[in-house]
Write an enzyme that holds these catalytic residues in place. Structure first.
Site, mmCIF file in Angstrom:
data_model
loop_
_atom_site.group_PDB
_atom_site.id
_atom_site.type_symbol
_atom_site.label_atom_id
_atom_site.label_comp_id
_atom_site.label_asym_id
_atom_site.label_seq_id
_atom_site.Cartn_x
_atom_site.Cartn_y
_atom_site.Cartn_z
ATOM 1 N N GLY A 142 0.825 -1.206 0.000
ATOM 2 C CA GLY A 142 0.000 0.000 0.000
ATOM 3 C C GLY A 142 0.861 1.259 0.000
ATOM 4 O O GLY A 142 1.985 1.265 -0.496
ATOM 5 N N SER A 143 0.321 2.294 0.632
ATOM 6 C CA SER A 143 0.960 3.612 0.539
ATOM 7 C C SER A 143 2.343 3.679 1.156
ATOM 8 O O SER A 143 3.088 4.618 0.888
ATOM 9 C CB SER A 143 0.066 4.655 1.191
ATOM 10 O OG SER A 143 -1.124 4.746 0.453
#
Ligand SMILES: [Zn+2]
Lengths: 373, 726
Positions: free
Chosen positions: B317-318
């Protein structure tokens, strides 16, 4: 006995005496070594078998000294009576309420806490009887029916009583020793050959019909085929001998005596000897026995009369045949049969009789003559 | 009587010859047996005469980096039977079974079955305590039992129970490593077994007077881990608490690594197991366990054995945006000050938006990272192009195993990436790596740009303390320049100070980090998220890199910034304070810290004294009970002494022992603004501690709980848009 002999009385044969002392000492030491683990396991006393053996060795010495000083010629007269007594005892052994049974055989008579084997006595009695009779009727031996056959009947009767006990090894020994006496007395070689033919045939038939004997024969040919059964003893014995090497493991250091060989103090004591003392020990013991043979035959050669000669050869052969059979069995050279090793194996009666027999032999040696007549 | 004639004498000589011949024949026969067949017969004899028993070597100890023992071997005894021997000895089997059952705490039937078997060897009970073994030995001697032996054995103990269980692994009944370091370092730990050779009789009993031959076992070497027991403990407690607080369903991971040398300081994975009894998962209660089938149990066991830090993969993810940013800065396609915008970008027909409805608009690249705007990173990746973007993916080690000592999962990553692959990869989606991969990559960003192989084993030592083998840090490659690394450290610190990572902020410790929330696409459960936070600190001179990942938190909101960041922040704080890292406060830190004060203890004092103490400290207070007599003593106070509370709180003093009537029911504050929440709680006579801004999403006391008047309720607020943050 009334006739004077030409022989003069001399000291007994020192070689035989010394050899027996050495063999018996070795025998007692080996017996202690071989029996200790079993004695400890089953009797909780490592000296159990040693004590009995020492007692019989002591009694045996007394018997030997008595026999040494008992003029052997008197035995010639006693021989028929002794033989009759033996036959009676051999018959008594077979009576269930009197004979003591062990391992499916009735071979023993009980006297107190000891057991006696009449067959041991019968061996000596037969030697004395044959020697005594043959010394008088030697000339008749060339005739089969008149000469040889009556002896065969007597031998057959004694052997027959023993074989039904059953005690095959004693029977074989009696047959061999009797044959040797007959042979030395001058029986015709032709007659031996004629007797051998039906004997071999008879043996073949017996083996063919007897499953037990076949099994023993097979286990002899390949003991490893039945390791846990009949081959067990033979294999364990070979393990013991094979572990010995040249010098052995050392006295007392046998491993096979730790219950691998059943009753290592009996018939298989020679294997333990081979394991502990090695090839050196084996050769020593066998040469000692050979000295005994040599001196025994010499006593027979120089005996003042035929009776003494035949008794001497009979006694020498009785010991030698047992030694040879025993070693042949433990080395898996012949099919297994229970023959003990004289002066080594435990067994009161047989030791007592061997010592007595040596005493007789020593007594005969006292009358040796060297001049030929 | 006639005399022996010539014929007799000749035959006597023949007889002598025959006897001599036969004697020599038998001598040759014996010689043949002893010399030709001897060695083979001796070998066969030895096989039956000897028994060899194995003595297990003592397995090496596993220590943490400071010499704290994590896995040790203790001497125990193993009771076994030689059933045949026992039966042959004529022992009363029933009595033997009864006595053994009593001594070994077993059922008599079980023992009897074992000793009645027709087998040469049978274990009765393995690895019993030495005291029990001694009792059995004494009884065997006293009762003269043969055929039962007590042998020395060793047993593995893990004194810290489930601590670092996935790193340590476990051993099987033969002390062989089954999992973890126990398996990976087997060659060093196991040692060499010794043997006892003894001679036995035909019944299998040892022959007296014969010496046993001992071949001594060689003890295994010790393994010194890079793990720090205290940091490991802190990491485990942190995620255990996070699992409860956030109703995490699929377990959690925390990894702590020293970015300067690749030493793993802590690796925690939940659910875990107790290596002392690895086949009984800790998180399953007895009733459930008993109702499970063999297959279910097996699955449960293997799932607890799974080290999620490296045996499982997840979408980063981020948190991955830091890698995209590093590549962009290194290649010069972007600078922190570059003006960018986060308006929707369309790649291959897919529209990619910022998580914030209506987007943030035009901003600097640094702000794009702080606000975690996806379109900003898609554009950076596009500027790099597929070749350069994936060159950095490779350089950061995502295409290889990290090379740690333990077996790692296969990563799921694009073989021939397309534009859309790259676009979503730029913000960490649609590919899977292990948590350890991410930590290793962050170490490179934090340490000046060097990718270092992570490792768990520091050195191998022997029992005298000599170092047998030392594992030095292994540099894989330089990934980015020192300059880029410096820039990234500053940018990521700002994410925590100014951006979405604010909940990981620790006053004085300059925490840098990045949030991550990813939906696992292969999930069988809808809405299964992994909420994670990558942190390192202090940002100007990183000592630790920390990852906290929570798999499938069943709460709303479930984003990394809201639920994982506070866990990571608290963990960083605990570790750095344990490492005695000095705090450097900013002006803002000081102001914020000054807002909180500690409640003084006024219990047992007279009202007069209490009032003056509280006034001096600037607290407001209220008296429950008789307030007329100022000499009356204070019986109880809320909040309790030593609680940190905001300066403006009201302390309630009781002149009597408070009872049920003084309890207040905590209301539901969800979605209330800060002002609303303050008003509601004040009205109820409760104190409030405000965390964050925006709308309330969580409170430390659940709605409906009863707490004493004056109690402190901690309320957490957030910008409502943050719930959508990826
Ligand atoms: Zn944005």
């Amino acid at each position: 006995m009334a006739t004077k002999t030409t022989a003069t009385k001399k000291p007994f044969d020192f070689w035989i005496f010394i050899t027996i002392l050495i063999l018996l000492s070795m025998g007692i030491v080996m017996l202690f070594s071989a029996s200790a683990p079993a004695a400890y396991t089953y009797k909780n006393d490592i000296y159990h078998f040693l004590k009995d053996q020492l007692l019989f060795a002591f009694v045996g010495f007394i018997a030997m000294f008595v026999a040494m000083n008992f003029h052997y010629k008197k035995l010639a007269k006693l021989a028929p009576i002794l033989l009759v007594i033996c036959m009676v005892l051999l018959i008594l052994v077979l009576v269930p309420s009197i004979g003591y049974e062990a391992n499916n055989a009735r071979r023993w008579l009980r006297i107190g806490r000891f057991t006696v084997q009449p067959s041991e006595m019968a061996k000596l009695a037969l030697i004395l009887f044959l020697s005594s009779s043959l010394s008088r009727r030697k000339d008749q031996l060339q005739y089969f029916f008149r000469g040889l056959l009556p002896y065969l009947v007597v031998i057959g009767m004694v052997a027959g009583l023993i074989v039904v006990e059953p005690h095959l090894s004693a029977t074989i020994i009696i047959l061999i020793v009797s044959s040797i006496i007959l042979f030395c007395a001058g029986a015709k070689i032709r007659h031996f050959v004629i007797m051998a033919v039906p004997a071999v045939a008879g043996l073949g038939i017996v083996v063919a019909m007897n499953e037990y004997m076949q099994k023993r024969l097979f286990s002899f040919i390949n003991p490893w085929s039945d390791l846990k059964g009949d081959g067990w003893q033979a294999v364990q014995s070979l393990y013991a001998i094979g572990s010995g090497g040249l010098f052995g493991r050392g006295l007392g250091k046998s491993l096979q005596k730790f219950l691998y060989i059943p009753e290592p103090y009996n018939d298989f004591i020679f294997s333990i000897l081979a394991e502990e003392l090695g090839f050196i020990g084996v050769v020593t013991v066998m040469l000692l026995f050979l000295v005994l043979v040599w001196r025994g035959v010499k006593v027979a050669m120089n005996a003042p009369d035929t009776f003494g000669c035949l008794v001497a050869v009979g006694i020498t052969s009785l010991i030698t045949v047992q030694v040879l059979l025993n070693i042949a069995v433990v080395t898996s050279s012949i099919p297994p049969t229970g023959v003990s090793l004289p002066f080594f194996s435990s067994g009161g009666t047989s030791l007592l009789f061997f010592m007595t027999e040596i005493g007789i032999l020593l007594n005969i040696s006292k009358y040796s003559k060297y001049e030929r007549i | 009587m006639s005399k022996p004639g010539m014929q007799t004498k000749k035959r006597l000589l023949v007889l002598l010859g025959a006897y001599t011949f036969l004697t020599f024949l038998l001598i040759i026969r014996v010689g043949w047996i002893q010399f030709v067949q001897g060695s083979e017969l001796q070998r066969l004899a030895y096989e039956q005469q000897s028994r060899s028993r194995i003595i297990s070597p003592r397995r090496g100890t596993i220590y943490d980096r400071n010499g704290i023992a994590l896995a040790v071997s203790a001497s125990v005894d193993t009771i076994s039977a030689f059933p045949k021997e026992l039966q042959d000895s004529g022992a009363d089997l029933e009595a033997v079974a009864e006595k053994l059952a009593e001594l070994l705490d077993m059922s008599k039937e079980e023992v009897l079955a074992k000793i009645s078997k027709n087998s040469p060897y049978e274990y009765i009970k393995r690895k019993v305590e030495p005291e029990v073994g001694a009792k059995v030995r004494a009884w065997l001697q006293e009762a003269k039992i043969v055929g039962i032996t007590v042998d020395e054995d060793t047993k593995r103990y893990y004194p810290k129970r489930n601590l670092a269980s996935h790193v340590l692994g476990c051993v099987g009944t033969d002390n062989q490593g089954l999992e973890g370091i126990e398996k990976a370092m087997e060659q060093y730990l196991k040692g060499l077994p010794g043997r006892i050779l003894s001679e036995v009789d035909a019944k299998g009993r040892q022959i007296p007077f014969n010496r046993e031959r001992h071949i001594d076992p060689q003890d295994g070497y010790n393994v010194v881990l890079t793990i720090d027991e205290t940091i490991q403990y802190l990491a485990e407690k942190a995620i255990e608490k996070a699992i409860v607080d956030n109703k995490v369903l699929k377990g959690a991971v925390a990894i702590v690594m020293d970015p300067n040398n690749g030493e793993v300081l802590a690796m925690a994975s939940k659910p875990d197991f107790d290596p002392n009894s690895p086949f009984r998962p800790l998180h399953i209660d007895d009733a459930t366990w008993n109702s499970m089938s063999m297959e279910e149990r097996e699955n449960a066991i293997y799932s607890t054995w799974r080290n999620k830090a490296l045996a499982d993969t997840y979408e980063p993810g981020s948190t991955f945006k830091a890698i995209t940013a590093s590549a962009g800065l290194e290649e010069g396609v972007i600078t922190p000050e570059s003006r960018v915008n986060d308006f929707t970008v369309t790649v291959g027909g897919h529209r990619i938006n910022c998580w914030k409805p209506n987007a943030h608009g035009e901003e600097s690249f640094a702000q794009g990272l702080q606000m975690s705007c996806n379109p900003v990173f898609v554009r950076v990746a596009q500027d790099l192009g597929i070749d350069r973007f994936y060159k950095y993916m490779r350089a950061f080690g995502f295409y290889d195993k990290t090379g740690i000592e333990l077996p790692e999962a296969d990563i799921i990553i694009h073989k021939r990436p397309t534009e859309i692959d790259m676009a979503v990869a730029s913000f960490g989606q649609r590919f899977k790596v292990t948590p350890l991969h991410m930590v290793t990559a962050y170490c490179a960003i934090a340490n000046g740009g060097t990718l270092i192989r992570p490792h768990l084993v520091k050195e191998i030592t022997d029992n005298e303390g000599n170092v047998i083998k030392k594992f030095e840090p292994e540099i894989v490659r330089q990934v980015i320049s020192k300059k880029t690394s410096d820039t990234m450290r500053k940018l990521l610190q700002d994410v925590v100070t100014l951006g979405t990572g604010s909940r990981a902020y620790v006053p004085g410790y300059r925490v840098a980090g990045k949030t991550g929330t990813s939906e696992t696409e292969t999930s069988d459960i809808d809405g299964r998220y992994v909420a994670s936070f990558m942190a390192f600190a202090p940002a100007d001179n990183p000592r630790i890199v920390v990852l906290v990942a929570l798999d499938h938190p069943d709460v709303y909101p479930h984003t990394g910034g809201i639920i994982a960041a506070p866990v990571a922040g608290k963990l960083v704080e605990d570790i750095l304070s344990y490492l005695q890292e000095e705090r450097v406060y900013t002006e803002k830190d000081r102001k914020k810290l000054a807002e909180d004060v500690y409640v003084p203890d006024v219990r047992g004092k007279t009202l007069k004294e209490a009032e003056s103490i509280l006034r001096e400290a600037g607290f407001e207070y209220r008296i429950e009970g008789d307030a007329t007599n100022k000499d009356i003593t204070v019986k109880e106070q809320t909040p309790k002494p030593e609680t940190a509370i905001p300066r403006k709180s009201t302390i309630v003093l009781y002149t009597y022992k408070p009872d049920e009537n003084d309890m207040v029911v905590v209301p539901d504050l969800l979605n209330k603004t800060v002002d609303e929440a303050v008003a509601i709680l004040k009205g109820l006579g409760l104190n409030i501690k405000v965390n964050g801004e925006g709308r309330a999403y969580r409170q430390n006391y659940q709605q409906g709980s009863r707490i004493p008047r004056g109690g402190l309720v901690e309320v957490f607020f957030m910008d409502p848009d943050e719930a959508d943050l990826e």
